[in-house]
Design a protein around this motif. Structure first.
Motif, PDB file in Angstrom:
ATOM      1  N   CYS A  36     -27.039  85.576  28.421  1.00 36.05           N
ATOM      2  CA  CYS A  36     -27.308  86.618  27.596  1.00 36.05           C
ATOM      3  C   CYS A  36     -28.215  87.796  28.377  1.00 36.05           C
ATOM      4  O   CYS A  36     -27.927  89.033  28.146  1.00 36.05           O
ATOM      5  CB  CYS A  36     -27.951  86.245  26.356  1.00 36.05           C
ATOM      6  N   GLU A  37     -28.908  87.187  29.055  1.00 37.61           N
ATOM      7  CA  GLU A  37     -30.194  88.141  29.982  1.00 37.61           C
ATOM      8  C   GLU A  37     -29.082  89.036  30.951  1.00 37.61           C
ATOM      9  O   GLU A  37     -29.323  90.096  31.149  1.00 37.61           O
ATOM     10  CB  GLU A  37     -30.793  87.503  30.675  1.00 37.61           C
ATOM     11  N   ASP A  38     -28.209  88.338  31.506  1.00 35.69           N
ATOM     12  CA  ASP A  38     -27.155  89.016  32.538  1.00 35.69           C
ATOM     13  C   ASP A  38     -26.277  90.026  31.716  1.00 35.69           C
ATOM     14  O   ASP A  38     -26.143  91.161  32.153  1.00 35.69           O
ATOM     15  CB  ASP A  38     -26.322  87.954  33.086  1.00 35.69           C
ATOM     16  N   ILE A  87     -24.325  95.090  27.530  1.00 33.80           N
ATOM     17  CA  ILE A  87     -23.307  94.382  27.037  1.00 33.80           C
ATOM     18  C   ILE A  87     -23.946  93.809  25.840  1.00 33.80           C
ATOM     19  O   ILE A  87     -24.738  92.991  25.927  1.00 33.80           O
ATOM     20  CB  ILE A  87     -22.434  93.595  27.707  1.00 33.80           C
ATOM     21  N   VAL A  88     -23.400  93.798  24.419  1.00 34.41           N
ATOM     22  CA  VAL A  88     -23.807  93.166  23.555  1.00 34.41           C
ATOM     23  C   VAL A  88     -23.315  91.867  23.419  1.00 34.41           C
ATOM     24  O   VAL A  88     -22.108  91.799  22.997  1.00 34.41           O
ATOM     25  CB  VAL A  88     -23.871  93.941  22.074  1.00 34.41           C
ATOM     26  N   PRO A  89     -24.174  90.619  23.738  1.00 31.86           N
ATOM     27  CA  PRO A  89     -23.502  89.354  23.436  1.00 31.86           C
ATOM     28  C   PRO A  89     -23.767  88.820  21.885  1.00 31.86           C
ATOM     29  O   PRO A  89     -24.654  89.315  21.081  1.00 31.86           O
ATOM     30  CB  PRO A  89     -24.561  88.436  23.853  1.00 31.86           C
ATOM     31  N   VAL A 107     -28.476  91.815  20.501  1.00 29.21           N
ATOM     32  CA  VAL A 107     -27.863  90.584  20.580  1.00 29.21           C
ATOM     33  C   VAL A 107     -27.543  90.136  19.004  1.00 29.21           C
ATOM     34  O   VAL A 107     -28.435  90.132  17.879  1.00 29.21           O
ATOM     35  CB  VAL A 107     -29.144  89.375  21.090  1.00 29.21           C
ATOM     36  N   PHE A 108     -26.332  89.571  18.713  1.00 30.13           N
ATOM     37  CA  PHE A 108     -26.212  89.193  17.388  1.00 30.13           C
ATOM     38  C   PHE A 108     -25.521  87.707  17.482  1.00 30.13           C
ATOM     39  O   PHE A 108     -24.946  87.161  18.147  1.00 30.13           O
ATOM     40  CB  PHE A 108     -25.030  90.057  16.743  1.00 30.13           C
TER      41      PHE A 108
END
Length: 382
Positions: free
Chosen positions: A107-109, A115-117, A269-270
């Motif tokens: 997620c950090e990358d 980009i929204v994970p 993030v969702f």
């Protein structure tokens, strides 16, 4: 490369995609398969499945992720201009911390790539590595949980019921605000409710939100992370009869909250967690994600990403406090300024705008201090 740990979608699933109509969502998305990995330079939103339930009392069910995907990808997209990729799954590591590390690192990358994970599956303690994925980004984090409980540590509790404790107490502490949307009082002790007040966090009861969903919009507009626990949905809508809940959000309400999260320019993030291996819940979770996509497609790039120079400015004086409101000329949404206070250590190092509602402005004109603004002030100097 950290993405090497992502498991591609199965051959049987890719064959299922081949059978879909060309108008379906599954034909508009790029997928991680055994032979191909999406070009992330062109991607705005990325779906990641996680098969990890050791933080709860549930058992792993890899079928739930494939079942959810089959329902989601046969839906039809709206008139969106959103580039979406499905990056496959994170399988449970040798230990729970191994899984946490993978979720956090991936997620950090993605966040660094803008980009929204969208993290799907597993238990809600996976919210903890989502929060930790901001550690290297040098920013304070606003965390919003759609849940009927606060998830603060209790005796003999599992990690899924206590992950918020880790977020609050562990270093580095990047948390600026925690907000709960939809808590049910009888699922939370009075000590936990009192702690929310002492920490100046925000908590909105189920009835308050259900009676007026727009109460949640400014809260979600200010979020960096939104974590949805599907047990917050009424069982008659979710089909979750294993953890039966006669009260909760309706299917329509949880989808509306998801759309608010998607339309927020700030949500990065969702996550959707704690859903079961049933066709009813696959359908609901698929529609929750669909509404996030729709909301994302309507993002307007307002504050904090756009300039506030063209906003209409309103100043209200209450006793010795000067409240400065801003109204967007593009969307008619409202913000209130959190000023820097002298002679104290401010967590926020500059004047910041806090999302609010038109009703907050009207109330302040009547001499009533907006509660969200007051709590934000207290958190800023604690």
């Amino acid at each position: 490369m950290v993405f090497d740990f992502l498991q591609p979608l199965s051959k049987s699933f890719t064959e299922y995609l081949d059978s879909l109509s060309v108008q379906c969502l599954g034909k508009k998305i790029t997928f991680h398969t055994k032979s191909d990995f999406p070009n992330l330079e062109t991607i705005s939103v990325a779906i990641i499945g996680v098969n990890e339930f050791r933080g709860s009392n549930k058992e792993n069910s890899s079928d739930s992720l494939e079942g959810f995907r089959k329902v989601l990808y046969r839906l039809f997209p709206g008139n969106w201009n959103v580039s979406i990729a499905d990056l496959g799954n994170i399988e449970a590591g040798e230990s729970l911390n191994d899984t946490y590390f993978l979720v956090q690192t991936i997620c950090e990358d993605l966040l660094r790539k803008k980009i929204v994970p969208i993290v799907i599956g597993g238990s809600q303690d996976l919210s903890y590595p989502l929060y930790r994925s901001f550690d290297g980004l040098d920013q304070m984090v606003n965390f919003v949980s759609v849940d009927n409980k606060f998830d603060i540590s209790k005796e003999n509790s599992n990690l899924a019921d206590s992950f918020l404790t880790n977020i609050i107490v562990e270093e580095p502490n990047n948390l600026f605000n925690y907000s709960n949307i939809g808590f049910q009082t009888y699922f939370n002790s009075q000590e936990e409710i009192d702690l929310m007040d002492k920490l100046y966090f925000e908590a909105y009861r189920l009835g308050e939100v259900s009676n007026n969903l727009t109460v949640a919009e400014p809260v979600l507009r200010d979020a960096d992370i939104v974590s949805v626990d599907m047990t917050s949905v009424q069982s008659s809508f979710s089909g979750n009869f294993q953890e039966f809940n006669p009260n909760g959000f309706t299917g329509k309400e949880i989808c509306a909250l998801s759309r608010y999260a998607g339309i927020s320019d700030k949500v990065s993030v969702f996550g959707v967690f704690n859903f079961n291996d049933t066709l009813v819940e696959y359908n609901l979770v698929a529609q929750v994600v669909w509404y996030f996509f729709e909301g994302y497609s309507f993002r307007s790039n307002e504050y904090p990403f756009g300039s506030k120079e063209n906003y209409l400015k309103y100043t209200v004086i209450i006793d010795d406090d000067e409240l400065v409101f801003y109204k967007s000329d593009k969307t008619s949404r409202w913000w209130i300024e959190i000023p820097i206070l002298t002679n104290v250590n401010n967590k926020l190092k500059r004047n910041t705008l806090l999302p609010c509602s038109y009703n907050d402005y009207l109330a302040s004109c009547e001499g009533e201090m907006p509660e969200r603004w007051w709590k934000a002030q207290r958190r800023n100097i604690v």
